[in-house]
Scaffold this active site. Structure first.
Site, PDB file in Angstrom:
ATOM      1  N   ASP A 251       0.853  -1.180   0.000  1.00  0.00           N
ATOM      2  CA  ASP A 251       0.000   0.000   0.000  1.00  0.00           C
ATOM      3  C   ASP A 251       0.897   1.241   0.000  1.00  0.00           C
ATOM      4  OD1 ASP A 251       0.972   0.151   2.539  1.00  0.00           O
ATOM      5  OD2 ASP A 251      -0.934  -0.138   3.552  1.00  0.00           O
TER       6      ASP A 251
ATOM      7  N   ASP B 243      -8.102  -7.478   0.117  1.00  0.00           N
ATOM      8  CA  ASP B 243      -7.217  -7.780   1.245  1.00  0.00           C
ATOM      9  C   ASP B 243      -7.951  -7.388   2.516  1.00  0.00           C
ATOM     10  OD1 ASP B 243      -6.711  -4.740   0.879  1.00  0.00           O
ATOM     11  OD2 ASP B 243      -5.827  -5.222   2.819  1.00  0.00           O
TER      12      ASP B 243
ATOM     13  N   CYS C 111     -13.405 -28.642   6.772  1.00  0.00           N
ATOM     14  CA  CYS C 111     -12.163 -27.989   6.351  1.00  0.00           C
ATOM     15  C   CYS C 111     -11.049 -29.018   6.212  1.00  0.00           C
ATOM     16  CB  CYS C 111     -11.778 -26.920   7.378  1.00  0.00           C
ATOM     17  SG  CYS C 111     -10.226 -26.080   7.003  1.00  0.00           S
TER      18      CYS C 111
ATOM     19  N   CYS D  26      -7.776 -28.191   6.168  1.00  0.00           N
ATOM     20  CA  CYS D  26      -6.483 -27.635   6.573  1.00  0.00           C
ATOM     21  C   CYS D  26      -5.797 -28.534   7.595  1.00  0.00           C
ATOM     22  CB  CYS D  26      -6.649 -26.207   7.115  1.00  0.00           C
ATOM     23  SG  CYS D  26      -7.046 -26.072   8.866  1.00  0.00           S
TER      24      CYS D  26
ATOM     25  N   CYS E  90      -7.383 -28.509  11.146  1.00  0.00           N
ATOM     26  CA  CYS E  90      -8.638 -29.250  11.306  1.00  0.00           C
ATOM     27  C   CYS E  90      -8.435 -30.764  11.172  1.00  0.00           C
ATOM     28  CB  CYS E  90      -9.669 -28.758  10.296  1.00  0.00           C
ATOM     29  SG  CYS E  90     -10.246 -27.093  10.691  1.00  0.00           S
TER      30      CYS E  90
ATOM     31  N   HIS F 210      -5.790 -21.829  10.219  1.00  0.00           N
ATOM     32  CA  HIS F 210      -7.128 -22.237   9.776  1.00  0.00           C
ATOM     33  C   HIS F 210      -7.855 -21.091   9.069  1.00  0.00           C
ATOM     34  CE1 HIS F 210     -11.224 -23.610   9.552  1.00  0.00           C
ATOM     35  NE2 HIS F 210     -11.550 -22.441  10.087  1.00  0.00           N
TER      36      HIS F 210
HETATM   37 ZN    ZN Z   1      -9.289 -25.762   9.104  1.00  0.00          ZN
END
Ligand code: ZN
Length: 376
Positions: free
Chosen positions: A90, A270, A308, A310, A313, A339
Site C-alpha cells: 500500500d 485484502d 475444512c 487444513c 482441522c 485455519h
Molecule cells: Zn481448518
C-alpha cells in the site's frame, strides 16, 4: 515487462490470471495482510503451503522500521522476507491517517509523527512511490487522501481533487524513474476515492482513468458504512473501469461478503480480518463463526470445521484450541491463523470455480445463509 492480466471469463464476476515477475496469481484473489513483512503468526513456508499467491505488506510500517533503504540494500522485500511470490504494497497513506500522531495534510503531502518514536516525517506522493520502488513490490499503490467517515460532501469532494493531483504526481514520478532506469518490474495502481457519493466516485474514476494506470483500486470503503452502500459504490466504480485491467477493493471483507464484491467485478481484496480475528479466538468456518473460547467447546473433540481440509482441522480438536487460548499459548494464534487464512483462500478457490461453472450467485446466497445463522 513480466506483467499481464488475462481475463478468461467475465459476466459481472471475472475469472482472470495476473502474471507478475514473482509468479501467477489466479483471480479473484484474497491477499493475506503481512503488515511488517510478516503475516502475523504464519511463516512464509506456511503461507506457501496454504497456497497464497500474493500478500500485502504495509509501506508505512516498513518505511519506519527497518527502513526502505535497508530493505533495498538487502536485495528488496522479496529477498529480505524470503517470500518468492507476489507482493502488493500500500502507499502508507491509510496507516498515516489511522496510526500516526499530529498529522497535517497539505497539497504537498502528509506530515506526521511516527507512532513508534515520535520522529517527524513527510509522506508525499513521490516519497510513497520511491519507498515502494525501494521495497521492490510487484504492485505499488499511489498515495491517496483518506478522510474520516461519514464524510460531509465538501470534504469528500476536496479529498477526490487532492487524490487525483497526488495520483498525477505519483504517476509522473514513477514514469520518470522508468524512463531513466528502464523496466521497474512494478505495476503502479491508482485509487478511486469519493466516500459514499456516487457522482464523486464516478468523477474520481474518470480523472484517474486519464492517468492510464495498469490497474485500479477502490479505496475508502468498508469503513463503517452499511454493506449495501459498499456494494453500491463499488458497482459505480467498476462500471467505469476498463475491463482488461485488474480491480482491487481495499480492506475487505467478511467471509460471506467476498463473493458479493467479486460479483461486482472485483479481482483482488485484502483484509486483516482472518488474521486479526484468529488472534482473538474467532474462527471462520463453513457453518459460521466459532468463538473458540466459549465454554461449550471445553470437551468438544470435533475439529474447528469438520468440512475444512487444513492441517489444523485434520489434527486438532476444538477442546485443544480452546485450552491453548485459555492458557495463553502462542500456538493458539498460530493454529487459529492457519485455519482462518486457509478458510479465506479456500473461499476464493470456490469462488473461482463457481465463476467457471456459472453458479456464483448460488454459492454467495448459501454463504450468507450460513453466516446469518450464527456460530454453531
Ligand atoms: Zn481448518
Amino acid at each position: 515487462m513480466n506483467f499481464s492480466f488475462e481475463v478468461k471469463k467475465s459476466a459481472g464476476a471475472r475469472r482472470a490470471r495476473l502474471t507478475t515477475p514473482h509468479g501467477v496469481v489466479e483471480t479473484p484473489a484474497f491477499l493475506p495482510v503481512g503488515t511488517a513483512a510478516s503475516v502475523k503468526a504464519l511463516t512464509q513456508e506456511a503461507l506457501e503451503e496454504l497456497g497464497a499467491e500474493i500478500i500485502l505488506a504495509n509501506t508505512y510500517h516498513l518505511y519506519l522500521r527497518p527502513g526502505h533503504e535497508l530493505i533495498r540494500n538487502l536485495g528488496g522485500l522479496h529477498r529480505f522476507m524470503a517470500w518468492p511470490r507476489a507482493i502488493l504494497t500500500d502507499s502508507g497513506g491509510y496507516q498515516v491517517f489511522s496510526l500516526s500522531e499530529l498529522r497535517k495534510v497539505t497539497d504537498q503531502g502528509v506530515r506526521f509523527r511516527s507512532h513508534l518514536d515520535g520522529s517527524e516525517h513527510l509522506l508525499t506522493p513521490e516519497k510513497a512511490a520511491e519507498v515502494q520502488l525501494a521495497l521492490g513490490s510487484d504492485i505499488a499503490m499511489v498515495l491517496d487522501e483518506c478522510i474520516e467517515t461519514p464524510a460531509p460532501r465538501d470534504a469528500a469532494e476536496a479529498a477526490v481533487k487532492r487524490t487525483t493531483e497526488w495520483a498525477r504526481r505519483a504517476r509522473k514520478y514513477f514514469l520518470d524513474c522508468a524512463s531513466r532506469n528502464g523496466d521497474l518490474a512494478q505495476w503502479q495502481f491508482g485509487i478511486v476515492q469519493g466516500a459514499t457519493f456516487a457522482n464523486l466516485r464516478r468523477e474520481s474514476a474518470r480523472q484517474l482513468l486519464e492517468l492510464d494506470f495498469p490497474g485500479y483500486a477502490v479505496g475508502g470503503l468498508a469503513v463503517g458504512e452499511p454493506h449495501a452502500i459498499t456494494c453500491e459504490m463499488t458497482a459505480e466504480v467498476t462500471a467505469l473501469l476498463p475491463p482488461e485491467r485488474p480491480r482491487y477493493l481495499m480492506g475487505v471483507g467478511r467471509p460471506e461478503q467476498l463473493a458479493d464484491y467479486v460479483s461486482l467485478g472485483i479481482d483482488m481484496m485484502d483484509c486483516v480480518l482472518p488474521t486479526r480475528a484468529a488472534r482473538h479466538a474467532c474462527l471462520y468456518t463453513s457453518e459460521g463463526r466459532v468463538l473458540i473460547r466459549n465454554a461449550r467447546y471445553a470437551q468438544d473433540q470435533r475439529p474447528v470445521d469438520p468440512a475444512c481440509s487444513c492441517t489444523v482441522c485434520r489434527r486438532y480438536s476444538r477442546a485443544y484450541l480452546r485450552h491453548l487460548f485459555a492458557a495463553g499459548e502462542i500456538t493458539a494464534a498460530i493454529l487459529a491463523t492457519h485455519h482462518n487464512v486457509h478458510f479465506y483462500l479456500d473461499i476464493m478457490r470456490q469462488i473461482r470455480e463457481a465463476i467457471e461453472f456459472g453458479n456464483l450467485a448460488k454459492f454467495s446466497s448459501a454463504m450468507h445463509a450460513r453466516y446469518a445463522a450464527g456460530p454453531s
